[in-house]
Design an enzyme around this catalytic site. Sequence first.
Site, PDB file in Angstrom:
ATOM      1  N   LYS A 197     -49.246  38.171   5.826  1.00  0.00           N
ATOM      2  CA  LYS A 197     -50.304  38.029   6.125  1.00  0.00           C
ATOM      3  C   LYS A 197     -51.123  37.202   5.084  1.00  0.00           C
ATOM      4  O   LYS A 197     -51.860  36.420   5.597  1.00  0.00           O
ATOM      5  CB  LYS A 197     -51.091  39.610   6.017  1.00  0.00           C
ATOM      6  CG  LYS A 197     -50.473  40.464   6.923  1.00  0.00           C
ATOM      7  CD  LYS A 197     -51.279  42.073   6.797  1.00  0.00           C
ATOM      8  CE  LYS A 197     -51.035  42.756   5.471  1.00  0.00           C
ATOM      9  NZ  LYS A 197     -49.625  43.110   5.267  1.00  0.00           N
TER      10      LYS A 197
ATOM     11  N   ARG B 246     -57.145  49.431   8.211  1.00  0.00           N
ATOM     12  CA  ARG B 246     -55.784  49.983   8.081  1.00  0.00           C
ATOM     13  C   ARG B 246     -55.582  51.379   8.473  1.00  0.00           C
ATOM     14  O   ARG B 246     -54.505  52.024   8.529  1.00  0.00           O
ATOM     15  CB  ARG B 246     -55.283  49.934   6.491  1.00  0.00           C
ATOM     16  CG  ARG B 246     -54.017  48.889   6.146  1.00  0.00           C
ATOM     17  CD  ARG B 246     -54.201  48.797   4.765  1.00  0.00           C
ATOM     18  NE  ARG B 246     -52.912  48.561   4.202  1.00  0.00           N
ATOM     19  CZ  ARG B 246     -52.734  47.326   3.583  1.00  0.00           C
ATOM     20  NH1 ARG B 246     -53.373  46.349   3.653  1.00  0.00           N
ATOM     21  NH2 ARG B 246     -51.355  47.381   3.283  1.00  0.00           N
TER      22      ARG B 246
ATOM     23  N   ARG C  91     -39.528  39.155  -3.460  1.00  0.00           N
ATOM     24  CA  ARG C  91     -40.649  38.918  -4.251  1.00  0.00           C
ATOM     25  C   ARG C  91     -40.728  39.474  -5.600  1.00  0.00           C
ATOM     26  O   ARG C  91     -41.389  39.153  -6.695  1.00  0.00           O
ATOM     27  CB  ARG C  91     -41.914  39.007  -3.497  1.00  0.00           C
ATOM     28  CG  ARG C  91     -43.306  38.474  -3.913  1.00  0.00           C
ATOM     29  CD  ARG C  91     -44.313  38.814  -3.009  1.00  0.00           C
ATOM     30  NE  ARG C  91     -44.426  40.175  -2.959  1.00  0.00           N
ATOM     31  CZ  ARG C  91     -45.518  40.503  -2.217  1.00  0.00           C
ATOM     32  NH1 ARG C  91     -46.198  39.753  -1.309  1.00  0.00           N
ATOM     33  NH2 ARG C  91     -45.601  41.966  -2.013  1.00  0.00           N
TER      34      ARG C  91
ATOM     35  N   ARG D  61     -45.377  42.583  -8.840  1.00  0.00           N
ATOM     36  CA  ARG D  61     -46.572  43.416  -8.427  1.00  0.00           C
ATOM     37  C   ARG D  61     -45.832  44.787  -8.261  1.00  0.00           C
ATOM     38  O   ARG D  61     -44.660  45.097  -8.096  1.00  0.00           O
ATOM     39  CB  ARG D  61     -46.582  42.824  -6.844  1.00  0.00           C
ATOM     40  CG  ARG D  61     -47.678  42.689  -6.483  1.00  0.00           C
ATOM     41  CD  ARG D  61     -48.345  42.259  -5.081  1.00  0.00           C
ATOM     42  NE  ARG D  61     -48.421  43.287  -4.066  1.00  0.00           N
ATOM     43  CZ  ARG D  61     -48.720  43.333  -3.008  1.00  0.00           C
ATOM     44  NH1 ARG D  61     -49.238  42.025  -2.409  1.00  0.00           N
ATOM     45  NH2 ARG D  61     -48.751  44.563  -2.172  1.00  0.00           N
TER      46      ARG D  61
ATOM     47  N   ARG E  20     -44.672  52.295   1.443  1.00  0.00           N
ATOM     48  CA  ARG E  20     -45.706  51.412   2.101  1.00  0.00           C
ATOM     49  C   ARG E  20     -45.392  51.257   3.518  1.00  0.00           C
ATOM     50  O   ARG E  20     -46.241  51.264   4.516  1.00  0.00           O
ATOM     51  CB  ARG E  20     -45.597  50.015   1.418  1.00  0.00           C
ATOM     52  CG  ARG E  20     -46.666  50.047  -0.010  1.00  0.00           C
ATOM     53  CD  ARG E  20     -46.014  49.021  -0.916  1.00  0.00           C
ATOM     54  NE  ARG E  20     -46.485  47.759  -0.370  1.00  0.00           N
ATOM     55  CZ  ARG E  20     -45.974  46.646  -1.107  1.00  0.00           C
ATOM     56  NH1 ARG E  20     -44.852  46.799  -2.126  1.00  0.00           N
ATOM     57  NH2 ARG E  20     -46.204  45.295  -0.536  1.00  0.00           N
TER      58      ARG E  20
HETATM   59  P1  AP5 Z   1     -46.797  37.908   1.972  1.00  0.00           P
HETATM   60  O1  AP5 Z   1     -47.650  36.659   2.548  1.00  0.00           O
HETATM   61  O2  AP5 Z   1     -47.239  38.185   0.783  1.00  0.00           O
HETATM   62  O3  AP5 Z   1     -47.088  39.054   2.921  1.00  0.00           O
HETATM   63  P2  AP5 Z   1     -48.097  40.300   3.115  1.00  0.00           P
HETATM   64  O4  AP5 Z   1     -48.021  40.716   4.645  1.00  0.00           O
HETATM   65  O5  AP5 Z   1     -49.298  39.863   2.489  1.00  0.00           O
HETATM   66  O6  AP5 Z   1     -47.310  41.365   2.278  1.00  0.00           O
HETATM   67  P3  AP5 Z   1     -48.235  42.546   1.040  1.00  0.00           P
HETATM   68  O7  AP5 Z   1     -46.744  42.755   0.385  1.00  0.00           O
HETATM   69  O8  AP5 Z   1     -49.500  41.758   0.536  1.00  0.00           O
HETATM   70  O9  AP5 Z   1     -48.594  43.497   2.063  1.00  0.00           O
HETATM   71  P4  AP5 Z   1     -49.276  44.721   1.800  1.00  0.00           P
HETATM   72  O10 AP5 Z   1     -49.893  45.185   3.039  1.00  0.00           O
HETATM   73  O11 AP5 Z   1     -48.318  45.780   1.323  1.00  0.00           O
HETATM   74  O12 AP5 Z   1     -50.279  44.510   0.382  1.00  0.00           O
HETATM   75  P5  AP5 Z   1     -51.797  44.454   0.503  1.00  0.00           P
HETATM   76  O13 AP5 Z   1     -52.068  43.621  -0.931  1.00  0.00           O
HETATM   77  O14 AP5 Z   1     -52.465  44.456   1.598  1.00  0.00           O
HETATM   78  O15 AP5 Z   1     -45.318  37.659   2.021  1.00  0.00           O
HETATM   79  C1  AP5 Z   1     -44.445  38.529   1.399  1.00  0.00           C
HETATM   80  C2  AP5 Z   1     -43.120  37.703   1.043  1.00  0.00           C
HETATM   81  O16 AP5 Z   1     -42.514  37.080   2.188  1.00  0.00           O
HETATM   82  C3  AP5 Z   1     -43.740  36.543   0.080  1.00  0.00           C
HETATM   83  O17 AP5 Z   1     -42.723  36.365  -0.851  1.00  0.00           O
HETATM   84  C4  AP5 Z   1     -43.785  35.249   0.982  1.00  0.00           C
HETATM   85  O18 AP5 Z   1     -43.382  34.221   0.192  1.00  0.00           O
HETATM   86  C5  AP5 Z   1     -42.568  35.646   2.030  1.00  0.00           C
HETATM   87  N1  AP5 Z   1     -42.749  35.206   3.498  1.00  0.00           N
HETATM   88  C6  AP5 Z   1     -43.960  35.111   4.061  1.00  0.00           C
HETATM   89  N2  AP5 Z   1     -43.802  34.439   5.350  1.00  0.00           N
HETATM   90  C7  AP5 Z   1     -42.255  34.242   5.375  1.00  0.00           C
HETATM   91  C8  AP5 Z   1     -41.880  33.777   6.311  1.00  0.00           C
HETATM   92  N3  AP5 Z   1     -42.340  33.397   7.755  1.00  0.00           N
HETATM   93  N4  AP5 Z   1     -40.245  33.581   6.389  1.00  0.00           N
HETATM   94  C9  AP5 Z   1     -39.866  34.005   4.969  1.00  0.00           C
HETATM   95  N5  AP5 Z   1     -40.526  34.574   4.012  1.00  0.00           N
HETATM   96  C10 AP5 Z   1     -41.910  34.688   4.037  1.00  0.00           C
HETATM   97  O19 AP5 Z   1     -51.969  46.122   0.035  1.00  0.00           O
HETATM   98  C11 AP5 Z   1     -51.451  46.687  -1.258  1.00  0.00           C
HETATM   99  C12 AP5 Z   1     -51.877  47.917  -1.532  1.00  0.00           C
HETATM  100  O20 AP5 Z   1     -53.523  48.055  -1.693  1.00  0.00           O
HETATM  101  C13 AP5 Z   1     -51.610  49.076  -0.250  1.00  0.00           C
HETATM  102  O21 AP5 Z   1     -50.440  49.599  -0.237  1.00  0.00           O
HETATM  103  C14 AP5 Z   1     -52.886  49.955  -0.429  1.00  0.00           C
HETATM  104  O22 AP5 Z   1     -52.515  51.139  -1.403  1.00  0.00           O
HETATM  105  C15 AP5 Z   1     -53.937  49.231  -0.812  1.00  0.00           C
HETATM  106  N6  AP5 Z   1     -54.755  48.673   0.279  1.00  0.00           N
HETATM  107  C16 AP5 Z   1     -54.909  47.523   0.677  1.00  0.00           C
HETATM  108  N7  AP5 Z   1     -55.674  47.289   1.609  1.00  0.00           N
HETATM  109  C17 AP5 Z   1     -56.064  48.631   1.977  1.00  0.00           C
HETATM  110  C18 AP5 Z   1     -56.897  49.227   2.867  1.00  0.00           C
HETATM  111  N8  AP5 Z   1     -57.651  48.589   3.870  1.00  0.00           N
HETATM  112  N9  AP5 Z   1     -57.103  50.433   2.777  1.00  0.00           N
HETATM  113  C19 AP5 Z   1     -56.503  51.286   1.927  1.00  0.00           C
HETATM  114  N10 AP5 Z   1     -55.632  50.777   1.015  1.00  0.00           N
HETATM  115  C20 AP5 Z   1     -55.558  49.525   1.127  1.00  0.00           C
HETATM  116 MG    MG Z   2     -50.740  40.300   0.911  1.00  0.00          MG
END
Ligand code: AP5
Ligand code: MG
Length: 189
Positions: free
Chosen positions: A13, A88, A127, A133, A144
Amino acid sequence: MLIVFIGPPGAGKGTQCRRLVELLDIPHLSTGEMLRSVMDQDSALSRYVASYINAGKLAPDHLVMRIVSQKVKSPDCSNGALFDGFPRTMVQAQMLDDLLTELKRPLDIVLELQVPDDVLITRLLKRAKTDGRADDNDATIRERLRVFHEQTKPLIQYYASQGKLRSINGTHSEHEVFDAIRKALPVAT
Ligand code: AP5
Ligand code: MG
């Protein structure tokens, strides 16, 4: 244009949103990034937020919604926004619908990135070695993912029934995934 990005942890994402904001010139609203920046402060709120993020649980809906609605109403978002990892839960999706109805600005498209769990775990453990992180460790990654399947996946059907959902195979290279996203957009880019 108002775009929602849905996908499990590690689906890409953030990676794809960073490319899309450049293309569309609209703000990238990542609730994960916003919550992590709250966590970086030294306050009761930061410790409260950390207790959710570090356990792989979702932060409370009302807290997330308060942060998002302030942003969406700001002049920065007058031309649109890219929601990364929000909504979410069904409650957040309904709150977003209510907010956008009030603002008379409907969502244009919901992009779902599909990647199987084993690929996600491999990406996030990789990562973990570089990015530091707090929630990138085996136990929290698995929680997660569990939370995604239980609380976020129902949104896919919700948006499909509104005719807004476009599902993208997120297992290809970053470049190929971005091409598929561009083709799915409701405007030529
Ligand atoms: P990346 O682009 O970082 O993927 P991502 O989907 O953004 O992964 P996240 O780990 O950020 O997702 P998340 O939903 O757990 O975290 P968030 O910060 O939203 O890519 C991941 C890795 O893969 C990278 O190393 C990248 O280089 C690699 N990659 C990317 N594309 C690739 C490809 N095509 N091929 C190979 N490799 C690739 O949320 C974190 C926490 O915050 C949640 O757990 C929760 O506690 C809280 N939170 C966030 N939003 C909410 C909400 N709306 N409500 C409640 N709590 C929330
Ligand atoms: Mg992300």
